[in-house]
Design an enzyme around this catalytic site. Structure first.
Site, mmCIF file in Angstrom:
data_model
loop_
_atom_site.group_PDB
_atom_site.id
_atom_site.type_symbol
_atom_site.label_atom_id
_atom_site.label_comp_id
_atom_site.label_asym_id
_atom_site.label_seq_id
_atom_site.Cartn_x
_atom_site.Cartn_y
_atom_site.Cartn_z
ATOM 1 N N GLU A 58 -6.699 -4.467 7.813
ATOM 2 C CA GLU A 58 -5.759 -5.265 6.996
ATOM 3 C C GLU A 58 -5.498 -6.530 7.644
ATOM 4 O O GLU A 58 -5.390 -6.601 9.029
ATOM 5 C CB GLU A 58 -4.574 -4.493 6.562
ATOM 6 C CG GLU A 58 -3.503 -5.336 5.842
ATOM 7 C CD GLU A 58 -2.363 -4.557 5.189
ATOM 8 O OE1 GLU A 58 -2.371 -3.375 5.604
ATOM 9 O OE2 GLU A 58 -1.663 -5.160 4.282
ATOM 10 N N ASN A 205 -3.058 -2.124 -4.874
ATOM 11 C CA ASN A 205 -2.597 -1.333 -3.734
ATOM 12 C C ASN A 205 -1.246 -0.890 -3.811
ATOM 13 O O ASN A 205 -0.492 -1.875 -4.148
ATOM 14 C CB ASN A 205 -3.125 -1.975 -2.388
ATOM 15 C CG ASN A 205 -2.463 -1.293 -1.376
ATOM 16 O OD1 ASN A 205 -3.012 -0.344 -0.732
ATOM 17 N ND2 ASN A 205 -1.193 -1.808 -0.725
ATOM 18 N N GLU A 206 -0.883 0.236 -3.734
ATOM 19 C CA GLU A 206 0.519 0.657 -3.769
ATOM 20 C C GLU A 206 1.030 -0.230 -4.950
ATOM 21 O O GLU A 206 2.209 -0.736 -4.693
ATOM 22 C CB GLU A 206 1.244 0.495 -2.282
ATOM 23 C CG GLU A 206 0.467 1.235 -1.362
ATOM 24 C CD GLU A 206 1.352 1.542 0.033
ATOM 25 O OE1 GLU A 206 2.316 0.871 -0.070
ATOM 26 O OE2 GLU A 206 1.063 2.382 0.641
ATOM 27 N N TYR A 273 1.194 9.020 4.926
ATOM 28 C CA TYR A 273 1.486 8.585 6.496
ATOM 29 C C TYR A 273 2.293 10.028 6.872
ATOM 30 O O TYR A 273 3.286 10.504 6.123
ATOM 31 C CB TYR A 273 2.260 7.552 6.596
ATOM 32 C CG TYR A 273 1.526 6.071 6.246
ATOM 33 C CD1 TYR A 273 0.637 5.800 7.498
ATOM 34 C CD2 TYR A 273 1.227 5.405 5.183
ATOM 35 C CE1 TYR A 273 -0.257 4.560 7.380
ATOM 36 C CE2 TYR A 273 0.556 4.335 5.102
ATOM 37 C CZ TYR A 273 -0.149 3.938 5.997
ATOM 38 O OH TYR A 273 -1.112 2.820 5.965
ATOM 39 N N GLU A 324 -5.100 5.667 2.827
ATOM 40 C CA GLU A 324 -4.465 5.365 4.237
ATOM 41 C C GLU A 324 -3.665 6.726 4.447
ATOM 42 O O GLU A 324 -3.027 7.269 4.041
ATOM 43 C CB GLU A 324 -3.174 4.329 3.696
ATOM 44 C CG GLU A 324 -3.735 3.065 3.162
ATOM 45 C CD GLU A 324 -2.925 1.954 2.976
ATOM 46 O OE1 GLU A 324 -1.842 1.920 3.570
ATOM 47 O OE2 GLU A 324 -3.304 1.017 2.466
ATOM 48 N N GLN A 375 -4.858 2.283 10.970
ATOM 49 C CA GLN A 375 -5.903 1.258 10.522
ATOM 50 C C GLN A 375 -7.066 1.143 11.839
ATOM 51 O O GLN A 375 -6.649 1.927 12.931
ATOM 52 C CB GLN A 375 -5.453 -0.011 10.304
ATOM 53 C CG GLN A 375 -4.582 0.057 8.919
ATOM 54 C CD GLN A 375 -4.016 -1.555 8.508
ATOM 55 O OE1 GLN A 375 -4.685 -2.615 9.048
ATOM 56 N NE2 GLN A 375 -3.238 -1.543 7.941
#
Ligand code: AHR
Length: 518
Positions: A58, A205-206, A273, A324, A375
Site C-alpha cells: 500500500e 476496500n473496507e 488482523y 489483509e 504488508q
C-alpha cells in the site's frame, strides 16, 4: 501399520477448536507428555494454492516510497527505481500475487495521477496515512514492472469510495485492451504496447470503514453499479473481489449478499488482523498468549464465512479471500517518525503468528482462494524492513523466514492432520503431499513449554526426512540492521522410521519437515 493412536480421541483441529470454551489465555494448561499427531495422507483437503502466500503493498509509510521504490536516481542500489535488495529477496521467496495500491489508500487513489511523464504527474496528499505529499512516481506501469520482476500476479484495488464506475472501467480498459482504443493507445504511448492482462480487481476496500463508511446494503447497491461496467477487455475476464467483512462480521457478509441481484462477485475480501498490546519487540508472555490465541478465532471465521457464502451459491463458488491478515502490534510514535507510518518489527512471536496463520490456510485449503499478508515491506507484519525512506539497509524479517518454511507446501495437496487435544495455544500442525514427498509444518506457540511431537503417517510411509526450524530462546528476538541474520531457519534433527516421525519443538518455534515418500 500401527494404528494404536486411533483408539485415542483424535479430532480435527478446526472443528474441535470451535468447541473450545473461552479460557483466559494465561490459564491454558501446560501440555504434558509427547504430542501425538496423525498425518492422514489418505484424506485430501484440497490444493494449497500458491496464492495463500500472497502479499499486499500500500501507499502507506515507507512501503512503496523509500521501500520497494527508491527511484532511478537514488544512491540506494536499484533496478530501474526498484530497491535491488528487496527485489532479490522477494524473488528468492517467490511472490505469487501482489495487491496494490491499498488498503484505505485505494479509495482515494485516481489511477490517472500515476501515468505519463513523471514531471506531469500531480502531487497528492495521502489523506489516510499522515497527510504527506506523494509525487505519484509509482503508478500503474511501475507496479506492473515490479510484478514482472517478481513474477507476481497483479491485483489492483479499485476506488469505490471516491471514484466512479467509469473511472474503474477505464482503468481496466487502459490495462487490458490490446490496442486501437484511445485508452489502450495511451498505455502504449506510455511505454507498454502489450496489454497487462490484469485479472484481479478489487471493487473498493473496507467499504464499511475507510472505503466509504457504508452499510452493507448501500455497498451492495454500489457494487452492482460498478460491476456492470467492469468488463472483459481484450479477452481478460476480470475476477471481481467485493469488499467483505471486518473479522468475522457475518452481518456485513449477509447484508451484502442479500443486496445483490443477478451476478455475484468472484471473490469476497475479508480482513482479519490479530492485535497486540505491546510494542513488537517488548511483548510480555501474557500478551503474546492473548494475541496468538486469536488465531483460533481466525480459523473459525474462515469456516463460518465460507459456509455463509456457500449458502448463497448461485453458480460459481465465490472465492473467500483473506485479503489483509497478520499481527498489528502497538507502534510507538518514535518508530513511525523514524521509519514510516505503521513500521513494525517482526520477532520470533510474529513468525509463530505467521506459522499459525499459514497452518490454518493449509487446513482450510478447500475453503480459501487467496490470502495476502499485510504488508510486504515496512508496514505491519512485513517480510522486509528497510531503515526509513532513505536507509540503505534491507533485512528479511522472521516473517519472511516463516513464509520460506512454508514454501514446500505450495501447489501440493493439503491432507488432514488430527491432533490429540487441540487448543488455541496448543501444538499447531498442517501437512500436504506431493508426488514423492509429504510436508509437515509444526508450530509451538507456547512460551513456557517445549514439545515432543510424535507423528504417525496413515496412507504412506517415509523413507527419509529433513527438518528446518525457526526459533530463538527470546520470543522478542528479531533481525535488525545491525544483526540481519539473528533469526534464520536452521536444520533440525528429525527421526523418521517409515510411518513414525519424531521431532522436538522448542517453545515459540516454527518447523517444517520434508519427508521423502516416493
Ligand atoms: O494495512 C493497513 C490498513 O488496514 C489498510 O489500509 C486497511 O485496509 C486496513 O484497515
Amino acid at each position: 501399520m500401527d494404528l494404536n493412536l486411533s483408539r485415542r480421541q483424535f479430532v480435527r483441529n478446526a472443528s474441535a477448536l470451535s468447541m473450545v470454551p473461552f479460557i483466559p489465555s494465561g490459564l491454558w494448561p501446560q501440555p504434558s507428555g509427547p504430542q501425538r499427531l496423525l498425518i492422514r495422507s489418505d484424506v485430501t483437503i484440497g490444493l494449497v494454492r500458491p496464492d495463500f502466500h500472497g502479499h499486499f503493498a500500500e501507499h502507506l509509510g515507507s512501503c512503496i516510497y523509500g521501500g520497494l521504490w527508491v527511484g532511478k536516481n537514488s544512491p540506494i542500489p536499484n533496478i530501474n527505481g526498484y530497491r535491488k535488495q528487496a527485489v532479490e529477496y522477494l524473488r528468492e521467496l517467490g511472490v505469487p500475487v501482489l495487491r496494490w495500491p491499498g488498503g484505505c489508500f485505494a479509495d482515494d487513489y485516481h489511477w490517472r495521477d500515476g501515468i505519463g511523464p513523471y514531471a506531469q504527474r500531480p502531487k497528492r496528499v495521502n489523506i489516510h496515512w499522515g497527510g504527506y505529499v506523494e509525487d505519484n512516481s509509482f503508478g500503474t506501469h511501475e507496479f506492473i514492472g515490479l510484478c514482472r520482476l517478481l513474477n507476481a500476479e497483479p491485483y489492483l484495488a479499485g476506488n469505490v469510495g471516491s471514484g466512479s464506475p467509469r473511472e474503474l472501467r477505464d482503468w481496466i480498459e487502459y490495462c487490458n485492451y490490446p490496442s486501437g482504443s484511445t485508452l489502450s493507445d495511451e498505455r502504449a504511448a506510455n511505454g507498454s504496447p502489450e496489454p497487462f492482462h490484469i485479472r484481479y480487481w478489487g471493487v473498493g476496500n473496507e467499504s464499511w470503514g475507510c472505503g466509504g463508511d457504508m452499510k452493507p446494503e448501500e455497498y451492495a447497491s454500489l457494487y452492482r453499479d460498478f460491476a456492470v461496467y467492469c468488463r472483459e477487455f481484450g479477452g481478460t475476464k476480470p475476477f471481481l473481489v467485493a469488499s467483505g467483512p471486518s473479522g468475522n462480521d457475518l452481518r456485513w457478509s449477509r447484508g451484502f449478499m442479500d443486496g445483490l441481484r443477478g451476478s455475484q462477485p468472484q471473490g469476497l475480501s475479508m480482513h482479519y488482523y490479530t492485535g497486540g498490546r505491546d510494542r513488537a519487540t517488548e511483548f510480555t508472555p501474557e500478551h503474546a498468549n492473548d494475541q496468538l490465541s486469536i488465531y483460533a478465532r481466525v480459523e473459525q471465521a474462515i469456516i463460518q464465512q465460507r459456509s455463509l457464502l456457500d449458502s448463497y451459491r448461485d453458480g460459481e463458488k465465490i472465492g473467500l479471500i483473506l485479503d489483509e491478515w497478520g499481527v498489528w502490534d502497538r507502534i510507538p510514535a518514535e518508530d513511525e517518525k523514524r521509519y514510516g507510518k505503521l513500521w513494525q518489527q517482526s520477532t520470533v512471536r510474529s513468525a509463530v503468528a505467521a506459522g499459525l496463520g499459514l497452518n490454518i490456510f493449509n487446513r482450510l485449503a478447500d475453503k480459501l482462494y487467496m490470502c495476502n499478508i499485510a504488508q510486504i515491506m515496512n508496514v505491519l507484519q512485513s517480510l522486509l524492513l528497510s531503515d526509513g525512506p532513505t536507509g540503505e539497509h534491507c533485512v528479511r524479517t522472521t516473517t519472511y523466514h516463516a513464509f520460506a518454511l512454508f514454501k514446500p507446501h505450495r501447489s501440493q495437496r493439503a491432507v488432514r492432520v488430527e491432533t490429540e487435544s487441540p487448543s488455541p495455544l496448543g501444538l499447531s500442525a498442517s501437512a500436504s503431499k506431493g508426488e514423492k514427498q509429504l510436508v509437515l509444518s509444526l508450530v509451538n506457540p507456547r512460551h513456557d513449554a517445549d514439545l515432543q511431537v510424535e507423528c504417525t503417517i496413515v496412507g504412506s510411509s517415509a523413507r527419509s526426512g529433513t527438518a528446518q526450524i525457526l526459533h530463538d530462546k527470546d520470543m522478542n528476538a528479531c533481525n535488525t540492521f545491525e544483526q540481519p541474520d539473528r533469526v534464520t531457519p536452521q536444520s533440525h534433527p528429525v527421526q523418521v522410521n517409515a510411518a513414525k516421525v519424531q521431532v522436538d519443538l522448542p517453545r515459540m518455534s516454527v518447523a517444517t519437515v520434508v519427508l521423502q515418500t516416493g
